[in-house]
Structures are given as structure tokens and as C-alpha cells.
Motif scaffolding. Structure first.
Motif, PDB file in Angstrom:
ATOM      1  N   PRO A  84      39.815  32.885  -2.858  1.00  0.00           N
ATOM      2  CA  PRO A  84      41.214  32.991  -2.446  1.00  0.00           C
ATOM      3  C   PRO A  84      41.371  33.989  -1.303  1.00  0.00           C
ATOM      4  O   PRO A  84      40.499  34.836  -1.073  1.00  0.00           O
ATOM      5  N   ALA A  85      42.480  33.888  -0.609  1.00  0.00           N
ATOM      6  CA  ALA A  85      42.754  34.826   0.477  1.00  0.00           C
ATOM      7  C   ALA A  85      42.876  36.239  -0.082  1.00  0.00           C
ATOM      8  O   ALA A  85      43.538  36.455  -1.103  1.00  0.00           O
ATOM      9  N   PRO A  86      42.247  37.218   0.553  1.00  0.00           N
ATOM     10  CA  PRO A  86      42.385  38.594   0.073  1.00  0.00           C
ATOM     11  C   PRO A  86      43.820  39.073   0.219  1.00  0.00           C
ATOM     12  O   PRO A  86      44.539  38.668   1.144  1.00  0.00           O
ATOM     13  N   ALA A  87      44.243  39.913  -0.703  1.00  0.00           N
ATOM     14  CA  ALA A  87      45.589  40.470  -0.654  1.00  0.00           C
ATOM     15  C   ALA A  87      45.689  41.461   0.500  1.00  0.00           C
ATOM     16  O   ALA A  87      44.841  42.346   0.653  1.00  0.00           O
ATOM     17  N   VAL A  88      46.725  41.295   1.324  1.00  0.00           N
ATOM     18  CA  VAL A  88      46.979  42.219   2.435  1.00  0.00           C
ATOM     19  C   VAL A  88      48.386  42.778   2.253  1.00  0.00           C
ATOM     20  O   VAL A  88      49.358  42.029   2.111  1.00  0.00           O
ATOM     21  N   GLY A 107      51.677  37.227   3.892  1.00  0.00           N
ATOM     22  CA  GLY A 107      51.123  35.924   3.583  1.00  0.00           C
ATOM     23  C   GLY A 107      49.950  35.557   4.472  1.00  0.00           C
ATOM     24  O   GLY A 107      49.832  36.031   5.612  1.00  0.00           O
ATOM     25  N   ALA A 108      49.073  34.694   3.955  1.00  0.00           N
ATOM     26  CA  ALA A 108      47.876  34.278   4.685  1.00  0.00           C
ATOM     27  C   ALA A 108      47.973  32.823   5.114  1.00  0.00           C
ATOM     28  O   ALA A 108      48.554  31.992   4.405  1.00  0.00           O
ATOM     29  N   VAL A 109      47.389  32.521   6.277  1.00  0.00           N
ATOM     30  CA  VAL A 109      47.249  31.150   6.762  1.00  0.00           C
ATOM     31  C   VAL A 109      45.768  30.879   6.948  1.00  0.00           C
ATOM     32  O   VAL A 109      45.059  31.674   7.573  1.00  0.00           O
ATOM     33  N   SER A 110      45.285  29.776   6.382  1.00  0.00           N
ATOM     34  CA  SER A 110      43.881  29.427   6.569  1.00  0.00           C
ATOM     35  C   SER A 110      43.685  28.770   7.925  1.00  0.00           C
ATOM     36  O   SER A 110      44.395  27.828   8.283  1.00  0.00           O
ATOM     37  N   TYR A 144      32.263  29.845   4.681  1.00  0.00           N
ATOM     38  CA  TYR A 144      33.237  30.901   4.924  1.00  0.00           C
ATOM     39  C   TYR A 144      34.609  30.293   5.164  1.00  0.00           C
ATOM     40  O   TYR A 144      34.733  29.192   5.700  1.00  0.00           O
ATOM     41  N   THR A 145      35.644  31.044   4.771  1.00  0.00           N
ATOM     42  CA  THR A 145      37.023  30.691   5.100  1.00  0.00           C
ATOM     43  C   THR A 145      37.594  31.772   6.004  1.00  0.00           C
ATOM     44  O   THR A 145      37.399  32.961   5.753  1.00  0.00           O
ATOM     45  N   VAL A 146      38.291  31.342   7.056  1.00  0.00           N
ATOM     46  CA  VAL A 146      38.897  32.274   8.011  1.00  0.00           C
ATOM     47  C   VAL A 146      40.391  32.331   7.726  1.00  0.00           C
ATOM     48  O   VAL A 146      41.087  31.303   7.761  1.00  0.00           O
ATOM     49  N   TRP A 147      40.872  33.548   7.455  1.00  0.00           N
ATOM     50  CA  TRP A 147      42.283  33.757   7.115  1.00  0.00           C
ATOM     51  C   TRP A 147      42.960  34.579   8.214  1.00  0.00           C
ATOM     52  O   TRP A 147      42.372  35.497   8.761  1.00  0.00           O
ATOM     53  N   ARG A 148      44.222  34.234   8.470  1.00  0.00           N
ATOM     54  CA  ARG A 148      45.020  34.986   9.450  1.00  0.00           C
ATOM     55  C   ARG A 148      46.305  35.498   8.793  1.00  0.00           C
ATOM     56  O   ARG A 148      46.965  34.785   8.023  1.00  0.00           O
ATOM     57  N   TYR A 149      46.637  36.729   9.119  1.00  0.00           N
ATOM     58  CA  TYR A 149      47.854  37.379   8.630  1.00  0.00           C
ATOM     59  C   TYR A 149      48.658  37.860   9.845  1.00  0.00           C
ATOM     60  O   TYR A 149      48.084  38.210  10.870  1.00  0.00           O
ATOM     61  N   ARG A 150      49.975  37.905   9.710  1.00  0.00           N
ATOM     62  CA  ARG A 150      50.816  38.356  10.818  1.00  0.00           C
ATOM     63  C   ARG A 150      51.700  39.518  10.382  1.00  0.00           C
ATOM     64  O   ARG A 150      52.354  39.463   9.334  1.00  0.00           O
ATOM     65  N   PHE A 151      51.709  40.574  11.210  1.00  0.00           N
ATOM     66  CA  PHE A 151      52.575  41.736  11.000  1.00  0.00           C
ATOM     67  C   PHE A 151      53.668  41.721  12.062  1.00  0.00           C
ATOM     68  O   PHE A 151      53.395  41.471  13.234  1.00  0.00           O
TER      69      PHE A 151
END
Length: 503
Positions: free
Chosen positions: A33-37, A49-52, A63-70
Motif C-alpha cells: 500500500p501507499a506509505p502514509a504521508v 493522499g497518494a496517486v499511483s 515497484y510502485t511509484v507514488w506521488r503526493y501533493r502539498f
């Protein structure tokens, strides 16, 4: 949850409401699962929230690549933004609303030849220095001007490419790009990013300062775009390029084919983009997506860049990221002397791939005129940031026009290279100093010159280096100058040049 790479921060721009936008890229084991940020807003921790961005494979590993936005609302004062990935806490800094960012600039983060590693005792020493400088005066942006990775070793490491290289020239140009070779190359690029960027000294900065990246040839392979047309169009070359492009988009721009990068300029086939940060504008030019022996960027890409440029008003400083130096000695004479130089291959690659090649001079001339016209018309100061050539240098373009402020007639080019790649051989540096005093006539009334570093008698830094761009702090001066500092391996004090605004 095992993090294989990241977080890698990327700057996505600041909007009219002074909201500072940053994305974070995290690579984890496939199927996890996406790591908690979490990000701290000054009062409480909020989940992001994460976007794959998709799954990638390297040999037996997935591997899975996750993106987060601040999205950070800028305030009257600089802010420290705390965030966590899993159980690990990180910090990055956001400048005050309307304030000028403090930046670091790097290029050439690797080695074009494994033999060069033997010359370097601590390959990431300057990343450590940058981290120390960041602790003293924090960087808001990390500008990376090309060769964030070096992919050249694939020609020696991959079985399929070694077999292909053994064919005759005609056979190589006609050979297909089979699925087995495609998988080998894809796995190589994935492993290259994971290995290079997860090194502690590099990872620490990429997790602490939002990046602004643009690729160059080694992010694909050495000299990409400067080969004969038939060779450039071969299935193997085009297959490698497509893979390199996808990984550049993924790791350096935090996007994929379904989610275009931000803030890309519209109506262009490449990845040029522009950013505004207070009184700064940053234009990152993609000099590789369309590059050929006759073209650096196509007409649509130049139109997009100039259209964006024409919209930039009330701008104190325009920073143009050009991976290849716009101002540099003409190497046509040196090319005939290469056989006498030790370590000549690293230099020869650069000589055949620069703005002063005859077929690229018209594009270069048009760029210079457009930048001078923009400065004269808006009152903004233009500075070109460049790398690639494995030396530090100052180039100056000067125009003889009496109807505009003096500084609008001058474009400075600040070259910093490389943060990891070593400098050229001593004989090459001697030659550069010898020809560096020559004044190039770019056009009638326009000259280009390599200047000596202030307070020195030499024009080139023949050692590894990185650049910091430090604007005047409001409490210290109202001048809005940029203090450009080259931090050089083995030296305690930087080389410094001051860039003044147009007056």
C-alpha cells in the motif's frame, strides 16, 4: 512498508494566491500500500493522499511509484514545513509570499566512464557540502540542469546491447528492438535511478529541497540527438530514447503519459516549462526531446517558450536553464588536437554537442536576440544557468544599444559543472584558458566573452563545484541583487559574482 527511493521533492509552482505547490515521489515494493504521508500545518498533522504513477519491474523485483501533493499557503515570513513518510520526518522551507527564493544549481551527477570513478575519493563530497550550506542558509529550490543520472554504462553492462554493437553499421541501423532487449534497458534505467538517487548524500537534499529538473544527453545516453539521422532513427536508438523519456517524465517530472507534468508549456512535443516565484521567473528549456544534428528545439517548442516569456511582467530576474552553455569557447580548433589529449573522450563528446556547432548557431542567435529584447522591454535581468562542460565559468553577452538601461544590454551565463563528474584533463583546461580571452562577435553590436572570476586571473574552475543563488535579504538590502557563489571541492570560500537588477 519498505521505501526503495524517496521522498523526492519537486516544485510545481506558486499561484496568484501565493500557494506554494510541491509534489513528493516515493517508490515502494510492488503490491504494498501507499506509505502514509503527513504534513504539519502549524497546528496539527494532516494526511496527504497518494496517486499511483504505475508499476515498474527490475529483474525479479516489482515497484510502485507514488506521488503526493502539498499545497502550502505562503506567509509574510519564511516557513519550515515538516512532513513524514511512514515513520521518518523531513523538513523543507517555503519563502515568504512574494519573496525571492534562495536556490542551488547542479549538473553532471555521475560519471561518463567507470574509469573516472578511480580519480574521485568521495564521489558525493559536494552533496555533503551542499547539505551543510543548506543548514546555514536554507535553499528553497534545487535547480538541476541536466545529467541527473548517467546511463552510458548500459552499453557495457547489457548483453543485448553488446551483441547489437558488434553488428556492422548498416545492420545496427536496421536491427529491431526486441522485447528481451527492451526489458533489459527498462530494468537498467529503473535500477540506475534507484541506485543513484538513494545514496544518502543525494537523497538527503532531494527530500529537503523541491527540485526543478531538466534532462540532458546522459539522462538518455551520451550525445543523444547529435548522431547521423539514420543512426538516430534506428529502432534500437529510438527504443532506448522512449524508455529514457518515460523514466525522465516519471522520476524527474513526477508524471506519466496519463498525467502530464506541471507546469509544462502548451503545444510543444517536449518538456520545456516555466515557473514564477515572486520576482523570479525560471524557464527550463528542453534541448533534447527534438535534438538533431540540425535542430536543438523545433519551431513549436520555441514558440511556446517565447509566448510564455512575453507574458512575464514585473520580473526582476529571469533564470534560463540551458543544459548546454550558450556562451563557451569555439572548440573547432581543439577538435583537431584531441588525439594528443589524455582522457580526451570525455571532452570530445562535449565538443560535438554544443551551441556553437555551425548548424545550431541560427537558433542560438535568435535566442540571444529574444532574451535581450525581453530584458529591454520589461526591465527584467536575464541570467542563463548552464552545466555539461565539467568546469565552472562566467560567460557574458553584451549588446551595444544606447536606448535601454545598461544592465538590459548584458546577459550573464553562470556555468556550474559537475557536482560529481570530475573536471577535464589539465591540458584541456590550459587550452580553455588560452582561448577564453577571445571575444566572439555574435552579431553586429553583440559580443560574447568568457570573463575572469572576480578577484582572480582565471576563467575556469577546474574542479567539481555547485552553484548557489542567494538574493539580497530585505533586512540587509533593498537592491534585489543575486549573489552567485560557486562552492568548489577542496576550497573553503566560494567564487562569487554579483548580478544586479536592471536600472
Amino acid at each position: 512498508m519498505a521505501v526503495a527511493l524517496g521522498p523526492i521533492l519537486k516544485f510545481c509552482g506558486v499561484d496568484d494566491d501565493d500557494v506554494w505547490s510541491v509534489s513528493a515521489l516515493v517508490v515502494c515494493g510492488g503490491g504494498e500500500p501507499a506509505p502514509a504521508v503527513l504534513v504539519y500545518d502549524g497546528d496539527k498533522w494532516d494526511a496527504i493522499g497518494a496517486v499511483s504513477l504505475g508499476e515498474r519491474r527490475q529483474q525479479k523485483s516489482g515497484y510502485t511509484v507514488w506521488r503526493y501533493r502539498f499545497a502550502i499557503a505562503q506567509k509574510a515570513a519564511q516557513q519550515e514545513i515538516r512532513y513524514t513518510v511512514g515513520s521518518v520526518e523531513y523538513v523543507f522551507m517555503v519563502p515568504p509570499a512574494g519573496g525571492a527564493p534562495t536556490c542551488a544549481y547542479t549538473s553532471c551527477n555521475g560519471f561518463s566512464d567507470a574509469k573516472l570513478m578511480k580519480q574521485v575519493q568521495d564521489k558525493n563530497a559536494l552533496w555533503t557540502t551542499m547539505r551543510l550550506r543548506h543548514g546555514e542558509r536554507p535553499y528553497h529550490l534545487l535547480l538541476m540542469g541536466g545529467d541527473q543520472i548517467y546511463s552510458d554504462s548500459m552499453w557495457q553492462e547489457l548483453r543485448g546491447l553488446k551483441t547489437w554493437a558488434g553488428l556492422s553499421g548498416r545492420e545496427r541501423n536496421a536491427a529491431p528492438f526486441p522485447d528481451e532487449l527492451r526489458a533489459q534497458v527498462d530494468g537498467f534505467f529503473l535500477e540506475n535511478y534507484l541506485e543513484r538517487w538513494s545514496q544518502p548524500e543525494v537523497a538527503a537534499m532531494m527530500a529537503s529541497v523541491p527540485t526543478v529538473m531538466m534532462w540532458d544527453d546522459h539522462d538518455i545516453f551520451d550525445g543523444w540527438g547529435s548522431y547521423p539521422a539514420e543512426q538516430q532513427a534506428s529502432p534500437v536508438y529510438q527504443g532506448i530514447y522512449a524508455i529514457a523519456r518515460a523514466y525522465f517524465q516519471l522520476f524527474q517530472l513526477h508524471a506519466n503519459a496519463a498525467t502530464p507534468p506541471l507546469p509544462l508549456l502548451p503545444n510543444q512535443p517536449g518538456f520545456s516549462y516555466g515557473l514564477r516565484v515572486g520576482g523570479y521567473a525560471i524557464l527550463a528549456l528542453d534541448l533534447r526531446s527534438e535534438r538533431s544534428k540540425t535542430t536543438v528545439m523545433g519551431a513549436a517548442a520555441w514558440h511556446a517558450a517565447y509566448a510564455w516569456l512575453d507574458k512575464q511582467k514585473n520580473c526582476d530576474h529571469l533564470l534560463v536553464m540551458s543544459s548546454i552553455p550558450v556562451v563557451h569557447p569555439d572548440f573547432s580548433t581543439l577538435e583537431t588536437l584531441l588525439c594528443a589529449l589524455p582522457g580526451r573522450q570525455e571532452l570530445e563528446d562535449d565538443l560535438q554537442d554544443h551551441w556553437l556547432s555551425r548548424s545550431h548557431r541560427q537558433e542560438r542567435l535568435r535566442l540571444i536576440h529574444r532574451l535581450l529584447d525581453w530584458s529591454a522591454g520589461t526591465g527584467g535581468r536575464v541570467t542563463v544557468l548552464s552545466g555539461d562542460v565539467h568546469v565552472g565559468a562566467v560567460g557574458v553577452i553584451q549588446a551595444q544599444r544606447r536606448d535601454v538601461p545598461a544592465n538590459a544590454n548584458v546577459i550573464n551565463q553562470l556555468t556550474s559543472s559537475g557536482i560529481v563528474h570530475p573536471a577535464p584533463p589539465a591540458m584541456a583546461l590550459f587550452y580553455l584558458e588560452h582561448v577564453g580571452a577571445r571575444v566572439e562577435t555574435v552579431d553586429r553590436g553583440i559580443t560574447a566573452t568568457m570573463f575572469e572570476f572576480p578577484g582572480t586571473s582565471h576563467r575556469y574552475i577546474g574542479a567539481r563545484n555547485f552553484l548557489s543563488l542567494e538574493p539580497d535579504l530585505p533586512q540587509q538590502s533593498a537592491e534585489k541583487r543575486i549573489w552567485a557563489n560557486w562552492w568548489v571541492e577542496g576550497e573553503d570560500l566560494p567564487y562569487t559574482k554579483t548580478i544586479h537588477v536592471v536600472k
